[in-house]
Design a protein around this motif. Structure first.
Motif, mmCIF file in Angstrom:
data_model
loop_
_atom_site.group_PDB
_atom_site.id
_atom_site.type_symbol
_atom_site.label_atom_id
_atom_site.label_comp_id
_atom_site.label_asym_id
_atom_site.label_seq_id
_atom_site.Cartn_x
_atom_site.Cartn_y
_atom_site.Cartn_z
ATOM 1 N N MET A 1 85.131 -52.985 -59.699
ATOM 2 C CA MET A 1 85.820 -53.596 -58.555
ATOM 3 C C MET A 1 85.434 -52.851 -57.284
ATOM 4 S SD MET A 1 89.914 -54.198 -57.932
ATOM 5 C CE MET A 1 90.342 -52.455 -58.044
ATOM 6 N N ILE A 3 85.577 -52.040 -53.365
ATOM 7 C CA ILE A 3 86.659 -52.113 -52.390
ATOM 8 C C ILE A 3 86.104 -52.184 -50.978
ATOM 9 C CG2 ILE A 3 88.641 -50.890 -51.422
ATOM 10 C CD1 ILE A 3 89.130 -51.991 -54.180
ATOM 11 N N PHE A 72 94.497 -58.527 -49.707
ATOM 12 C CA PHE A 72 94.588 -57.741 -50.934
ATOM 13 C C PHE A 72 95.080 -58.570 -52.113
ATOM 14 C CE2 PHE A 72 94.314 -54.273 -47.939
ATOM 15 C CZ PHE A 72 93.526 -53.370 -48.619
ATOM 16 N N THR A 75 92.045 -60.518 -53.236
ATOM 17 C CA THR A 75 90.965 -59.690 -53.747
ATOM 18 C C THR A 75 91.332 -58.998 -55.053
ATOM 19 O OG1 THR A 75 90.211 -59.269 -51.487
ATOM 20 C CG2 THR A 75 89.382 -57.796 -53.196
ATOM 21 N N LEU A 76 92.571 -58.514 -55.148
ATOM 22 C CA LEU A 76 92.981 -57.688 -56.277
ATOM 23 C C LEU A 76 93.932 -58.386 -57.247
ATOM 24 C CD1 LEU A 76 93.637 -54.334 -54.370
ATOM 25 C CD2 LEU A 76 91.522 -55.120 -55.444
ATOM 26 N N SER A 77 94.329 -59.606 -56.956
ATOM 27 C CA SER A 77 95.273 -60.343 -57.829
ATOM 28 C C SER A 77 96.513 -59.496 -58.109
ATOM 29 C CB SER A 77 94.585 -60.743 -59.133
ATOM 30 O OG SER A 77 93.460 -61.546 -58.908
ATOM 31 N N LEU A 78 97.175 -59.042 -57.062
ATOM 32 C CA LEU A 78 98.304 -58.133 -57.190
ATOM 33 C C LEU A 78 99.526 -58.821 -57.772
ATOM 34 C CD1 LEU A 78 98.141 -56.334 -53.713
ATOM 35 C CD2 LEU A 78 97.173 -55.544 -55.879
ATOM 36 N N GLN A 82 103.092 -54.598 -57.431
ATOM 37 C CA GLN A 82 101.945 -53.964 -56.785
ATOM 38 C C GLN A 82 101.857 -54.346 -55.315
ATOM 39 O OE1 GLN A 82 98.981 -55.523 -59.412
ATOM 40 N NE2 GLN A 82 98.913 -53.687 -60.685
ATOM 41 N N TYR A 131 89.189 -43.045 -55.467
ATOM 42 C CA TYR A 131 89.308 -44.233 -56.306
ATOM 43 C C TYR A 131 88.120 -44.348 -57.262
ATOM 44 C CZ TYR A 131 88.578 -49.155 -57.476
ATOM 45 O OH TYR A 131 88.314 -50.320 -58.147
ATOM 46 N N LEU A 155 92.529 -54.273 -64.835
ATOM 47 C CA LEU A 155 92.667 -54.411 -63.384
ATOM 48 C C LEU A 155 93.911 -53.667 -62.898
ATOM 49 C CD1 LEU A 155 91.715 -55.586 -60.717
ATOM 50 C CD2 LEU A 155 92.978 -57.669 -61.238
ATOM 51 N N VAL A 159 94.053 -50.817 -60.032
ATOM 52 C CA VAL A 159 94.907 -50.948 -58.857
ATOM 53 C C VAL A 159 95.833 -49.740 -58.735
ATOM 54 C CG1 VAL A 159 96.789 -52.275 -57.819
ATOM 55 C CG2 VAL A 159 94.804 -53.461 -58.753
ATOM 56 N N LEU A 162 93.928 -46.962 -57.241
ATOM 57 C CA LEU A 162 93.732 -47.192 -55.806
ATOM 58 C C LEU A 162 95.000 -46.872 -55.022
ATOM 59 C CD1 LEU A 162 92.013 -48.162 -53.456
ATOM 60 C CD2 LEU A 162 92.701 -50.506 -53.994
#
Length: 216
Positions: A1, A3, A72, A75-78, A82, A131, A155, A159, A162
């Motif tokens: 991933m 960033i 975010f 991009t990160l599927s929070l 999160q 990270y 993932l 996260v 990060l």
């Protein structure tokens, strides 16, 4: 991933001002109010200048944070948890922005130039370096688990690393030497509007958000 970080907060919050008949624009005060609202979530000057109500200021600040979080989230599927954690981290980050609004200079065309002194915050470079160092150890961790983690679990681990890296970097942030730039408040018709290129330059100047780094 991989960033890449974006800073869009001030651009989302800045608004135009209508010129009052015969009144002198307080360009310095206007920029101070918008910066303090955008980064510090301080609305007193914004309200005192008649730029909006306390409720409108709160909504404007949230809109700026939302502009960051949408990037975010995509991009990160929070997860919701999160997302809340990231939101808190960025609120703390913005509060530590270092800037001083200088005096305004009125131009012959009725526009204003305002000088901004700032110190660039070095936070993303150490965070992203940490990270990449952290995720380098993940394959060994996953290999040691009894069951192979799902992509969602992998993932989530990345996260989490990060978030931890950003948190530590924000807590121990360092700043470059002071520099200056200017923002033009342009007059078109009877409306004052900050120059969008100048605003973008300030956004990039305050943080090392142009750093993306690479896995080692």
């Amino acid at each position: 991933m991989k960033i890449k970080l974006k800073i869009l907060l001030l651009a989302a919050a800045l608004c135009a001002l209508t010129e009052a008949c015969g009144a002198k624009l307080d360009a310095q005060g206007y920029l101070q109010a918008m910066l303090d609202l955008s980064y510090k979530n301080e609305a007193e000057a914004y309200v005192d200048m008649g730029l909006g109500t306390q409720e409108e200021a709160a909504a404007l600040y949230e809109r700026g944070i939302d502009s960051e979080m949408s990037y975010f989230k995509e991009t990160l599927s929070l997860s919701e948890e999160q997302e809340s954690e990231f939101r808190g981290l960025f609120e703390e980050l913005y509060k530590k922005a270092s800037y001083t609004v200088g005096e305004e200079q009125k131009q012959e065309d009725g526009s204003y130039i305002v000088q901004i002194a700032y110190r660039r915050m070095r936070v993303f470079e150490p965070a992203i370096s940490a990270y990449y160092e952290g995720i380098a150890a993940l394959p060994e961790k996953w290999e040691a688990q009894e069951e192979t983690p799902t992509q969602e679990e992998m993932l989530a681990d990345m996260v989490e690393i990060l978030c931890d890296a950003l948190r530590k970097s924000i807590e121990n942030a360092e700043y470059d030497e002071e520099e200056t730039l200017t923002i033009a408040i342009e007059l078109a018709g009877n409306v004052y509007t900050p120059n969008s290129d100048d605003v973008a330059a300030l956004e990039q100047a305050l943080f090392d958000s142009d750093y993306s780094g690479s896995a080692k």
